[in-house]
Design a protein around this motif. Structure first.
Motif, short mmCIF file in Angstrom:
data_model
loop_
_atom_site.label_atom_id
_atom_site.label_comp_id
_atom_site.label_asym_id
_atom_site.label_seq_id
_atom_site.Cartn_x
_atom_site.Cartn_y
_atom_site.Cartn_z
N ILE A 180 18.58 12.06 1.71
CA ILE A 180 18.22 12.11 0.30
C ILE A 180 16.77 11.65 0.14
O ILE A 180 16.21 11.03 1.05
N GLU A 181 16.18 11.95 -0.99
CA GLU A 181 14.77 11.63 -1.23
C GLU A 181 14.63 10.68 -2.42
O GLU A 181 15.25 10.87 -3.46
N CYS A 182 13.79 9.65 -2.23
CA CYS A 182 13.57 8.65 -3.28
C CYS A 182 12.15 8.76 -3.82
O CYS A 182 11.19 8.78 -3.05
N LYS A 183 12.03 8.83 -5.13
CA LYS A 183 10.74 8.87 -5.80
C LYS A 183 10.78 7.90 -6.98
O LYS A 183 11.85 7.60 -7.51
N LYS A 228 9.36 -0.16 -1.63
CA LYS A 228 9.83 -0.03 -0.25
C LYS A 228 10.61 1.27 -0.05
O LYS A 228 10.45 1.96 0.96
N LEU A 229 11.43 1.63 -1.03
CA LEU A 229 12.22 2.85 -0.90
C LEU A 229 11.34 4.10 -0.93
O LEU A 229 11.59 5.06 -0.19
N VAL A 230 10.32 4.12 -1.77
CA VAL A 230 9.47 5.32 -1.82
C VAL A 230 8.56 5.41 -0.61
O VAL A 230 8.09 6.50 -0.26
N PHE A 235 14.11 7.95 -8.88
CA PHE A 235 14.80 9.23 -8.94
C PHE A 235 15.30 9.53 -7.54
O PHE A 235 14.54 9.40 -6.57
N VAL A 236 16.56 9.90 -7.41
CA VAL A 236 17.14 10.20 -6.10
C VAL A 236 17.56 11.66 -6.08
O VAL A 236 18.40 12.09 -6.88
N GLY A 237 16.97 12.44 -5.19
CA GLY A 237 17.27 13.86 -5.09
C GLY A 237 18.04 14.19 -3.82
O GLY A 237 17.96 13.47 -2.83
N ALA A 264 0.87 -1.18 0.00
CA ALA A 264 0.00 0.00 0.00
C ALA A 264 0.90 1.23 0.00
O ALA A 264 1.42 1.64 1.03
N VAL A 265 1.13 1.79 -1.18
CA VAL A 265 2.08 2.89 -1.35
C VAL A 265 1.41 4.22 -1.00
O VAL A 265 0.25 4.45 -1.35
N PRO A 266 2.11 5.14 -0.30
CA PRO A 266 1.51 6.44 0.04
C PRO A 266 1.04 7.21 -1.18
O PRO A 266 1.59 7.07 -2.27
N LYS A 267 0.03 8.03 -0.98
CA LYS A 267 -0.56 8.79 -2.08
C LYS A 267 0.43 9.78 -2.70
O LYS A 267 0.28 10.18 -3.85
N ASP A 268 1.46 10.18 -1.93
CA ASP A 268 2.41 11.16 -2.46
C ASP A 268 3.39 10.54 -3.45
O ASP A 268 4.29 11.22 -3.94
N GLN A 269 3.20 9.26 -3.78
CA GLN A 269 4.06 8.61 -4.75
C GLN A 269 3.22 8.04 -5.89
O GLN A 269 2.06 7.70 -5.70
N SER A 270 3.84 7.94 -7.07
CA SER A 270 3.18 7.33 -8.22
C SER A 270 2.78 5.89 -7.88
O SER A 270 3.50 5.18 -7.18
#
Length: 241
Positions: free
Chosen positions: A181-184, A167-169, A115-117, A101-107
């Motif tokens: 860092i941020e993972c998307k 899992k990372l997102v 993408f790693v920012g 169940a992936v959070p809504k803030d992710q695709s």
């Protein structure tokens, strides 16, 4: 392999980080469920992977028939890993779709690339060593300025399994060489690269709402996770539509 309990880094303060990410790491979505499926059938199938803390089976208010999906929260995140690794799953005479169940803030798209920012100065070999603690890596890219050769603060990592990306997102923010860092999900690498570091971030943000209306979306309201339906729980309401 990295530990996926998210302890100490999974729950942020304010904005879209007001999500209990440790809880989400213990939660799965089950889709494609037959209308006459009963709760005990879910428990019989999924309890083999670990102790179930909560089952939310979303039903039609009038007919009491299944709306075709449910959510299960396990006591331990390792149960989710076992469950995902044991696919496909057959429930009530039908193959069902099981995923995190992936959070809504992710695709909500399944993909194997992130993408790693916010990356500090690094290189692709170092990125590969680091991210391989989360899962097998097939490719890393660290973007540099073509004129100066300096890092642009972002890059991409491609994994063998899409579940590693999910899992990372869910964790979203992790520590890399002493820096957060941020993972998307990088569902469109070309458009993400197009505007450089800032442009990439903008494009990723524009893609975040692609899951609206998707019942697997893990949403949050008033500092708690919510799905919203007549089914109640200590942490969630459910509304897929």
């Amino acid at each position: 392999m990295a530990q996926w309990n998210g302890a100490g880094r999974a729950k942020g303060k304010g904005g879209d980080d007001d999500v209990d990410r440790e809880l989400i790491l213990r939660k799965i979505f089950i889709g494609g469920v037959k209308p006459d499926t009963q709760d005990d059938q879910f428990r019989e199938l999924f309890s083999q992977f670990g102790e179930i803390e909560e089952l939310v089976h979303v039903r039609n208010r009038e007919t009491k028939m299944s709306k075709g999906f449910a959510f299960i929260t396990f006591v331990s995140p390792t149960a989710v890993d076992k469950c995902i690794g044991a696919k496909p799953h057959h429930l009530n005479g039908k193959d069902v779709d099981v995923k995190r169940a992936v959070p809504k803030d992710q695709s909500q798209d399944k993909c194997t690339k992130i993408f790693v920012g916010g990356l500090p100065e690094t290189d692709e070999a170092e990125m590969k060593r680091f991210f391989e603690t989360y899962g097998p890596v097939t490719q890393t890219q660290y973007k540099r300025d073509q004129t100066t050769g300096r890092g642009r603060g972002f890059g991409f990592v491609t994994f063998e399994e899409w579940d590693t990306v999910d899992k990372l997102v869910i964790l979203k923010h992790i520590e890399y060489n002493g820096k957060k860092i941020e993972c998307k999900k990088a569902s469109d690498a070309k458009s993400t690269e197009g505007g450089g570091g800032g442009g990439g971030q903008k494009n990723m943000n524009q893609g975040q709402h692609g899951g609206q209306g998707n019942p697997s979306v893990y949403n949050q309201q008033s500092n708690q996770s919510s799905y919203s339906s007549h089914s109640s729980s200590r942490s969630a309401n459910y509304k897929p539509y």
